[in-house]
Design a protein around this motif. Structure first.
Motif, PDB file in Angstrom:
ATOM      1  N   ILE A  60       5.677   2.819   8.527  1.00  0.00           N
ATOM      2  CA  ILE A  60       4.821   3.545   8.664  1.00  0.00           C
ATOM      3  C   ILE A  60       3.375   2.752   8.294  1.00  0.00           C
ATOM      4  N   VAL A  61       3.470   1.589   7.375  1.00  0.00           N
ATOM      5  CA  VAL A  61       2.401   0.680   7.214  1.00  0.00           C
ATOM      6  C   VAL A  61       2.035   0.092   8.808  1.00  0.00           C
ATOM      7  N   SER A  62       3.214  -0.519   9.491  1.00  0.00           N
ATOM      8  CA  SER A  62       2.992  -1.135  10.717  1.00  0.00           C
ATOM      9  C   SER A  62       2.142  -0.205  11.572  1.00  0.00           C
ATOM     10  N   LEU A 115       3.288  -0.854  -0.818  1.00  0.00           N
ATOM     11  CA  LEU A 115       3.216  -0.302   0.839  1.00  0.00           C
ATOM     12  C   LEU A 115       2.842   1.127   0.717  1.00  0.00           C
ATOM     13  N   PHE A 116       3.098   2.131   0.021  1.00  0.00           N
ATOM     14  CA  PHE A 116       2.861   3.279   0.078  1.00  0.00           C
ATOM     15  C   PHE A 116       0.789   3.320  -0.088  1.00  0.00           C
ATOM     16  N   ILE A 117       0.441   2.414  -1.097  1.00  0.00           N
ATOM     17  CA  ILE A 117      -0.815   2.499  -1.423  1.00  0.00           C
ATOM     18  C   ILE A 117      -1.542   2.025   0.105  1.00  0.00           C
ATOM     19  N   GLY A 118      -0.895   0.968   0.789  1.00  0.00           N
ATOM     20  CA  GLY A 118      -1.450   0.632   1.810  1.00  0.00           C
ATOM     21  C   GLY A 118      -1.336   1.517   2.861  1.00  0.00           C
ATOM     22  N   PHE A 119      -0.312   2.373   3.025  1.00  0.00           N
ATOM     23  CA  PHE A 119      -0.385   3.477   4.009  1.00  0.00           C
ATOM     24  C   PHE A 119      -1.684   4.363   3.898  1.00  0.00           C
ATOM     25  N   ILE A 120      -2.178   4.614   2.468  1.00  0.00           N
ATOM     26  CA  ILE A 120      -3.190   5.362   2.407  1.00  0.00           C
ATOM     27  C   ILE A 120      -4.440   4.687   2.629  1.00  0.00           C
TER      28      ILE A 120
END
Length: 600
Positions: A60-62, A115-120
């Motif tokens: 999801i981040v990519s 990674l989740f914070i990056g996704f947001i």
């Protein structure tokens, strides 16, 4: 009609999520399949499942990196390839570990959080939209998907239960399989379907461009809008409760600045929880326009700074005696982050909250990447204390530990706590001073010269002993071999039959008797005459103040008790002995082998 349209929209959203996040969907599908195998099998598939979950987060981040910065399908495929390679590297690392220990779990959780914070955050970097909108969309999406998943699981569980009771038997694993599919695959996929696309496409003619821009803005506005009930809940309930708690906390801190505040360990997790709550509420109220929200944004970041700063200083002071553990490392690191967050909230407008997300990712990566990660720093800190205590007591000679029972109680406690921590993070086998194949439970006494659990003047004692099973049990000369387990406390009163057996056409009975004064085994002949008695007091007298060469293991000589006379012999071989004695009660349980010889 409206219901059908809503269903079609939801179905289209799920289809779009699969198309938009293909790598993540593949990883989630594989994780679901392997977890299904794990439900049926006794094999441990946790390493594979964990690796696939890490791959799903990387996926999801990519994808959001591609959406925000690129518009080339080759780059998208390349980003997916890098994510897959990183997931394989992670899988290789944990596959080479002896087991998934505390360090692996915590580093994985922190990495997934980053990674989740990056996704947001990544979709709104230098965008027309802010972190506040992205966070609200993710916040709503998480709870909506969780609610739908929960409702579906309850419904399917009721169907399974009805079929099982009314039609035919269904395997007990059906509930686990349902939870696996719903919460590991459907729930995350539905969550992704609720996340809007933040990238505005300006390609095309003016009319088409305007349509795409307005459509993107509309989708983001819907996804990030705050429901009225949520605004009321946060503004008029949570914010006032937080204000009351803040006042209480400030009064406590100001009233105990002279001493208690700096040593109160219970306050540490409380302030961490409080600061997390304040930061979350601040982001949630960033776009609310009511008076309470405005007051919260204006006052609470400034109140947060001294509270968290003082607690961080207190946590740093506490590491002076017992060094750094990974728990305290994270408390201090988070304290630094929360202090910076409070300053940033006080200086920058709410639209710049993305700075906090960037800081959070940086701090998370610092805590898991050697050589300054939580576990490397804490290991070095604990080993430094360990070495210092050993050297100060002449217990470290030629890189080997020399037992010394005469050291101070304070130094004993330091050694015990350091070993406890190193054992917890599974690092004792890497300490060069400890004997090869050092066993935390059985080798402590012979290594250091004192017991790990010292007795105090108060009656509060625990003894846990086990027979060294490498020693053979001599059964020669005995007629019967009876395994037995007994639990006895002060308040027990009972008589029960353990076994009946025959010899020379005569029947004998072995009984357990417990009175307020004694507990014993009794052997009776067929005429109901007691021909032998073995009192458990013998076992207690030998073991209740046990201080053998090793703590935890006893040899065969120590484990054997014999009560004999001209008529019979009762031999007790202790397999395990556990005693718990407090001021009010003394209880023990004994697992043993009872050997009986009838001589008449």
């Amino acid at each position: 009609m409206k219901g059908i349209m809503t269903f079609q929209d939801r179905l289209l959203g799920l289809t779009n999520a699969i198309y938009r996040f293909p790598l993540t969907i593949i990883f989630l599908l594989l994780a679901t399949v392997i977890n299904s195998m794990d439900i049926h099998s006794s094999n441990d598939y946790s390493r594979y499942i964990l690796s696939l979950i890490v791959g799903a987060f990387l996926g999801i981040v990519s994808q959001v990196i591609y959406e925000r910065f690129f518009n080339n399908k080759v780059i998208r495929i390349s980003l997916f390839g890098i994510s897959a390679i990183l997931a394989l590297i992670y899988s290789y690392v944990i596959s080479n570990a002896d087991n998934i220990n505390t360090e692996i779990w915590i580093k994985t959780i922190v990495g997934l959080f980053a990674l989740f914070i990056g996704f947001i955050w990544i979709p709104v970097i230098k965008s027309k939209f802010s972190l506040n909108e992205s966070f609200m969309a993710a916040f709503k999406g998480f709870f909506i998907s969780l609610f739908f998943s929960g409702v579906i699981y309850v419904g399917i569980s009721l169907i399974i239960m009805a079929v099982n009771q009314l039609l035919f038997r269904i395997g007990y694993n059906s509930y686990s399989h349902a939870a696996n599919i719903i919460f590991l695959f459907f729930g995350p996929t539905y969550f992704l379907s609720l996340i809007p696309l933040y990238t505005i496409d300006y390609s095309g003619d003016d009319g088409e461009t305007q349509y795409r821009v307005e459509k993107t803005k509309n989708n983001v506005a819907i996804a990030s809008s705050c429901p009225k009930y949520l605004e009321i809940l946060i503004s008029y309930i949570i914010v006032p409760l937080t204000a009351v708690f803040t006042v209480i906390l400030l009064f406590y801190i100001l009233g105990n600045m002279g001493g208690k505040f700096w040593s109160d360990n219970l306050l540490e997790p409380m302030i961490v929880t409080y600061s997390i709550t304040v930061i979350l509420i601040y982001i949630l109220v960033s776009r609310m326009e009511n008076k309470l929200a405005e007051v919260f944004r204006m006052i609470f970041p400034k109140v947060l700074i001294p509270i968290v700063l003082f607690q961080t200083i207190s946590s740093i002071i506490k590491i002076g005696d017992m060094g750094i553990t990974y728990n305290r490392y994270y408390v201090i690191l988070y304290g630094i982050f929360a202090t910076i967050a409070g300053i940033a909230f006080s200086i920058f407008p709410v639209r710049k909250n993305g700075i906090i997300a960037a800081l959070l990712i940086v701090f998370s990566m610092i805590s898991i990447v050697p050589p300054i990660d939580a576990f490397t720093v804490s290991k070095n800190s604990q080993l430094k204390i360990f070495e210092s205590v050993l050297n100060n007591n002449n217990m470290l000679q030629e890189n080997k530990i020399v037992p010394n029972k005469d050291i101070s109680s304070e130094d004993k406690q330091k050694i015990i706590k350091v070993l406890e921590y190193l054992h917890q993070i599974e690092y004792t086998d890497k300490v060069s001073w400890l004997p090869k194949d050092y066993d935390y439970y059985s080798d402590f006494y012979k290594t250091f010269g004192f017991n790990q659990y010292e007795q105090t003047e108060e009656v509060n004692q625990y003894v846990y002993l086990n027979l060294n099973m490498e020693d053979p049990i001599d059964i020669s000369g005995y007629d019967f071999f009876i395994p037995h387990y007994v639990y006895i406390s002060n308040y027990d009163k009972k008589e029960e039959e353990i076994s009946k057996f025959e010899k020379s056409n005569k029947t004998y009975t072995l009984k357990l008797n417990v009175t307020s004064k004694d507990s014993y085994l009794s052997l009776w002949d067929e005429n109901q005459k007691e021909i032998n008695r073995f009192s458990y007091d013998k076992v207690l007298q030998r073991f209740e103040n046990y201080a053998g060469d090793t703590k935890g293991l006893i040899d065969m000589e120590e484990a054997v008790f014999i009560e004999e006379n001209g008529v019979s012999s009762v031999k007790l071989v202790i397999k395990a002995f556990n005693m718990d004695r407090t001021a009010d009660n003394k209880s023990f349980n004994i697992e043993s082998y009872i050997l009986v010889d009838i001589r008449q």
